[in-house]
Design a protein around this motif. Structure first.
Motif, mmCIF file in Angstrom:
data_model
loop_
_atom_site.group_PDB
_atom_site.id
_atom_site.type_symbol
_atom_site.label_atom_id
_atom_site.label_comp_id
_atom_site.label_asym_id
_atom_site.label_seq_id
_atom_site.Cartn_x
_atom_site.Cartn_y
_atom_site.Cartn_z
ATOM 1 N N ARG A 101 0.818 -1.222 0.000
ATOM 2 C CA ARG A 101 0.000 0.000 0.000
ATOM 3 C C ARG A 101 0.856 1.278 0.000
ATOM 4 O O ARG A 101 0.482 2.285 -0.590
ATOM 5 N N GLN A 102 2.004 1.227 0.666
ATOM 6 C CA GLN A 102 2.834 2.438 0.746
ATOM 7 C C GLN A 102 3.518 2.766 -0.576
ATOM 8 O O GLN A 102 3.789 3.913 -0.878
ATOM 9 N N GLY A 103 3.832 1.717 -1.350
ATOM 10 C CA GLY A 103 4.607 1.932 -2.571
ATOM 11 C C GLY A 103 6.044 2.271 -2.200
ATOM 12 O O GLY A 103 6.357 2.522 -1.020
ATOM 13 N N ALA A 104 6.928 2.306 -3.211
ATOM 14 C CA ALA A 104 8.354 2.537 -2.939
ATOM 15 C C ALA A 104 8.575 3.892 -2.283
ATOM 16 O O ALA A 104 9.344 4.028 -1.328
ATOM 17 N N ILE A 105 7.850 4.895 -2.761
ATOM 18 C CA ILE A 105 8.084 6.237 -2.216
ATOM 19 C C ILE A 105 7.592 6.330 -0.772
ATOM 20 O O ILE A 105 8.205 6.987 0.069
ATOM 21 N N GLY A 106 6.496 5.616 -0.492
ATOM 22 C CA GLY A 106 5.969 5.612 0.870
ATOM 23 C C GLY A 106 6.972 4.991 1.830
ATOM 24 O O GLY A 106 7.193 5.487 2.935
#
Ligand SMILES: C[S@@+](CC[C@H](N)C(=O)[O-])C[C@H]1O[C@@H](n2cnc3c(N)ncnc32)[C@H](O)[C@@H]1O
Length: 399
Positions: free
Chosen positions: A96-101
């Protein structure tokens, strides 16, 4: 397809109000929310509350962690200070966060770890300018003080740091002059923010980022992947509090978190990290967040306050001292079903307003005057529910 069980209508005294479109028997499902868009967990429960589904098992420490590969000067894998009740929860959260998260949480973890034991320092900090005459009666910073404190933070450091981060990303850090690098360092060293504030800010700005940066083709309604939905628009639509900080220290904490993160978050997140975004989040959270407490079926003491979260869809319900909706948190979502009507009868009638109770446990048993005072103190509104109107009328009837 059945028509929706309720519509949102304007109410002359309460803002928006959810109203039943037809007679609904008890237990009728009304709404299941998406996962929350902003949240934080109290520091003392950090190792005992799952960072995805908020599972809590009477003080047991969860062992599952995120482990990012060590890089640069780091010898150990950063675990981000988050714990999970299972690999499934952890993997879902990571997805859910993704790489940037993940990079953003890593920065928050680094800021939090570096600041440990340094909480009282005010190295290069920007203190809000306090004008005692304007302090609102309960000691909260006034609207003007909040505005002035953010403007001072922006003028002293914020604007310059933002500019340097953009240059750093296009030209490289080596192109910055020594004095410019020092300025970035000064922002990094801003008075140590608390970890709970860092969590709230990071989760909130990621919601802003994902609302504006998810390509349409990624949207999958069945998963809880951040959709290119209007989550930010929903946040803007909520009832906002314009003096949301409980104290000057809390305001300062948010400003410090802003400056520390501005100096070091991935540059792609810089447009989502602005005083306006943080203030919008705070203004919305103050009037709409739900306490996170142990789920009723966990066997743990439900009164324990683990943290808070903002579930925008769940914020549509007004309060009633005789609520006709029952609510329960099921993992990372809230589920709302019809309970009973204001007179204690089963179900609700078409046209009736649908309300939850904002009061907790014992507060529900209080008399009308004390109940109304609690609502005024904690939520800042004079309760206009049918039960209060009825009870107030009863109080004014001469013997
Ligand atoms: C979570 S929001 C509920 C939805 C809100 N009415 C809206 O327009 O978005 C909470 C706010 O709604 C209003 N509200 C909720 N219940 C109320 C009540 N019983 N009497 C008066 N105002 C109420 C208050 O302004 C409160 O701060």
């Amino acid at each position: 397809m059945a028509s929706p069980p309720f519509v949102i209508l304007p109410h002359p005294l309460k803002g928006r109000a959810a109203t039943a479109t037809r007679d609904l028997p008890p237990g009728s499902p009304l709404l299941t929310t998406s996962p929350c868009s902003v949240y934080t967990i109290q520091p003392e429960f950090r190792r005992e509350v799952c960072a995805r589904c908020f599972a809590y098992d009477r003080g047991v420490e969860w062992k599952v962690r995120v482990e990012l590969p060590p890089e640069g000067k780091l010898k150990q894998s950063p675990t981000l200070g988050l714990v999970f009740c299972s690999e499934v929860c952890r993997d879902g959260w990571v997805h859910r966060q993704g790489a940037i998260g993940l990079q953003a949480w890593k920065t928050a973890w680094e800021v939090g770890s570096r600041q440990k034991g340094k909480r009282s320092s005010s190295n290069g900090s920007v203190e809000p300018s306090v004008d005692g005459a304007e302090t609102v009666p309960d000691g909260r910073p006034s609207f003007k003080q909040i505005d002035r404190a953010w403007t001072a933070a922006e003028d002293t450091l914020g604007k310059r740091v933002r500019e340097l981060r953009m240059r750093e990303s296009s030209e490289g850090a080596a192109q910055l002059a020594k004095s410019e690098r020092k300025l970035l360092q000064r922002a990094k060293d801003s008075k140590a923010p608390s970890i709970e504030t860092l969590w709230a800010v990071v989760s909130g700005i990621l919601t802003h980022y994902w609302t504006h940066n998810t390509p349409v083709e990624v949207v999958d309604e069945k998963s809880d992947l951040p959709a290119d939905n209007d989550e930010w628009t929903e946040i803007m639509r909520l009832k906002h509090h314009h003096t949301p900080f409980a104290s000057h220290e809390e305001l300062q904490d948010y400003i410090s978190a802003y400056l520390c993160l501005l100096a070091q978050l991935p540059v792609a997140l810089v447009p989502s990290l602005t005083p306006e975004v943080i203030q919008t989040l705070q203004n919305a959270a103050a009037h709409n967040s739900f306490s996170i407490r142990p789920a009723l079926n966990s066997g743990a003491y439900n009164a324990e306050y683990l943290g808070w979260g903002l579930w925008t869809m769940g914020s549509i319900w007004n309060h009633s001292c005789a609520p006709n909706i029952a609510k329960a948190r099921v993992r990372d979502r809230w589920v709302f079903v019809v309970d009973r009507d204001a007179n204690g009868k089963a179900g609700v009638r078409a046209g009736e307003e649908l309300c939850i109770s904002y009061l907790g446990g014992d507060e529900k048993e209080l008399g009308v005057a004390e109940r109304r005072k609690r609502l005024q103190d904690a939520w800042g509104f004079e309760c206009q529910c049918d039960a209060c109107i009825r009870d107030m009328r009863g109080m004014s009837v001469p013997e």
